[in-house]
Design an enzyme around this catalytic site. Structure first.
Site, PDB file in Angstrom:
ATOM      1  N   ASP A  86      -3.296   8.725   1.560  1.00 56.07           N
ATOM      2  CA  ASP A  86      -3.575   8.145   2.871  1.00 56.07           C
ATOM      3  C   ASP A  86      -4.267   9.164   3.762  1.00 56.07           C
ATOM      4  O   ASP A  86      -3.875  10.331   3.830  1.00 56.07           O
ATOM      5  CB  ASP A  86      -2.281   7.701   3.546  1.00 56.07           C
ATOM      6  CG  ASP A  86      -1.675   6.481   2.887  1.00 56.07           C
ATOM      7  OD1 ASP A  86      -2.446   5.600   2.463  1.00 56.07           O
ATOM      8  OD2 ASP A  86      -0.442   6.406   2.789  1.00 56.07           O
ATOM      9  N   GLY A 146       0.832   2.128   9.265  1.00 55.53           N
ATOM     10  CA  GLY A 146       1.160   3.106  10.293  1.00 55.53           C
ATOM     11  C   GLY A 146       2.443   2.850  11.045  1.00 55.53           C
ATOM     12  O   GLY A 146       2.804   3.610  11.936  1.00 55.53           O
ATOM     13  N   GLY A 149       5.626   4.466  -2.679  1.00 55.26           N
ATOM     14  CA  GLY A 149       5.946   5.742  -2.039  1.00 55.26           C
ATOM     15  C   GLY A 149       7.421   6.049  -2.092  1.00 55.26           C
ATOM     16  O   GLY A 149       7.914   6.715  -2.998  1.00 55.26           O
ATOM     17  N   GLY A 197       5.805  -1.306   1.082  1.00 56.45           N
ATOM     18  CA  GLY A 197       7.122  -1.886   0.882  1.00 56.45           C
ATOM     19  C   GLY A 197       7.438  -2.318  -0.539  1.00 56.45           C
ATOM     20  O   GLY A 197       8.399  -3.049  -0.766  1.00 56.45           O
ATOM     21  N   SER A 219       2.103   7.183  -3.999  1.00 53.62           N
ATOM     22  CA  SER A 219       1.492   7.547  -2.712  1.00 53.62           C
ATOM     23  C   SER A 219       2.007   8.919  -2.304  1.00 53.62           C
ATOM     24  O   SER A 219       3.202   9.094  -2.045  1.00 53.62           O
ATOM     25  CB  SER A 219       1.851   6.515  -1.639  1.00 53.62           C
ATOM     26  OG  SER A 219       1.402   6.952  -0.368  1.00 53.62           O
ATOM     27  N   ASP A 239      -0.350  -2.396  -1.265  1.00 56.55           N
ATOM     28  CA  ASP A 239       0.266  -1.208  -0.669  1.00 56.55           C
ATOM     29  C   ASP A 239       1.202  -1.607   0.466  1.00 56.55           C
ATOM     30  O   ASP A 239       0.784  -2.262   1.414  1.00 56.55           O
ATOM     31  CB  ASP A 239      -0.844  -0.289  -0.137  1.00 56.55           C
ATOM     32  CG  ASP A 239      -0.312   0.990   0.485  1.00 56.55           C
ATOM     33  OD1 ASP A 239       0.893   1.284   0.346  1.00 56.55           O
ATOM     34  OD2 ASP A 239      -1.119   1.716   1.107  1.00 56.55           O
TER      35      ASP A 239
END
Length: 214
Positions: free
Chosen positions: A34, A141, A194, A174, A7, A172
């Site tokens: 994103d 978010g 990420g 954690g 990500s 997507d």
């Protein structure tokens, strides 16, 4: 074998060109991007112009995750970025089928995103129209969250609901080296990562994640 999707939101914004080059060198097939508007979610991230610029500088497939209010107003701009995969939140619009049709008509892969509190059954009547389902395993978010363990059951239920259709499951939120194997074994085909990748040892982290999902 599942695929790891870096990500770009987790990358160092001051070194974005270098980060993209790093991912190219690592032979990344799909980049997760994103698109956040500050309304549907609290953060603001890459807009269509920035995505288009990154796309021109990369040979990777772009997977654009639309976290927008009223996505029907922006879908044409997102399609024009050149992104090959585009997903829209089921909860963000009453016109999700219309948006899917626009994505498919443009020759791109269409996905529907579900928040943690949204049951997978809501997209049962969209299964013949979509290419992938993106399951959020944190609340979008909101920073500082950890993987919602109950999501593993949701992944397994979604896999059963697909019932042999050519639909991929994307996950997507954690995901890290501690849980990525469980996510894969539950049925995920595409796994977004990420912070667990973009760290002080990105090459080593990336390789470890890839090995874990083989």
């Amino acid at each position: 074998m599942a695929k790891i999707l870096p990500s770009i939101f987790g990358a160092d914004i001051l070194r974005l060109k270098d980060e993209i080059h790093f991912l190219e060198e690592e032979q990344t097939e799909i980049l997760h991007v994103d698109l956040m508007d500050g309304t549907y979610v609290s953060n603001i991230a890459f807009g269509p112009n920035q995505i288009a610029a990154m796309k021109k500088a990369s040979s990777m497939i772009f997977d654009v995750h639309m976290m927008l209010a009223n996505p029907e107003r922006h879908i044409d701009d997102v399609i024009n970025t050149g992104a090959e995969m585009i997903s829209v939140h089921y909860e963000s619009t009453p016109h999700v089928h219309y948006i899917i049709q626009k994505i498919k008509k443009a020759g791109r892969k269409a996905g529907v995103v579900l928040n943690p509190g949204t049951p997978e059954s809501v997209i049962e009547y969209l299964l013949d129209d979509i290419d992938y389902i993106l399951l959020m395993t944190i609340n979008p978010g909101q920073p500082g969250q950890t993987f919602i363990h109950k999501s593993l059951e949701k992944i397994r239920n979604t896999k059963k609901m697909i019932s042999g259709r050519d639909i991929q499951i994307e996950v997507d939120g954690g995901v890290n080296l501690d849980n990525v194997k469980q996510v894969k074994e539950a049925g995920a085909d595409l796994i977004v990562v990420g912070g667990a990748l973009f760290n002080k040892q990105p090459h080593e982290s990336y390789q470890a994640l890839k090995i874990a999902v083989q």
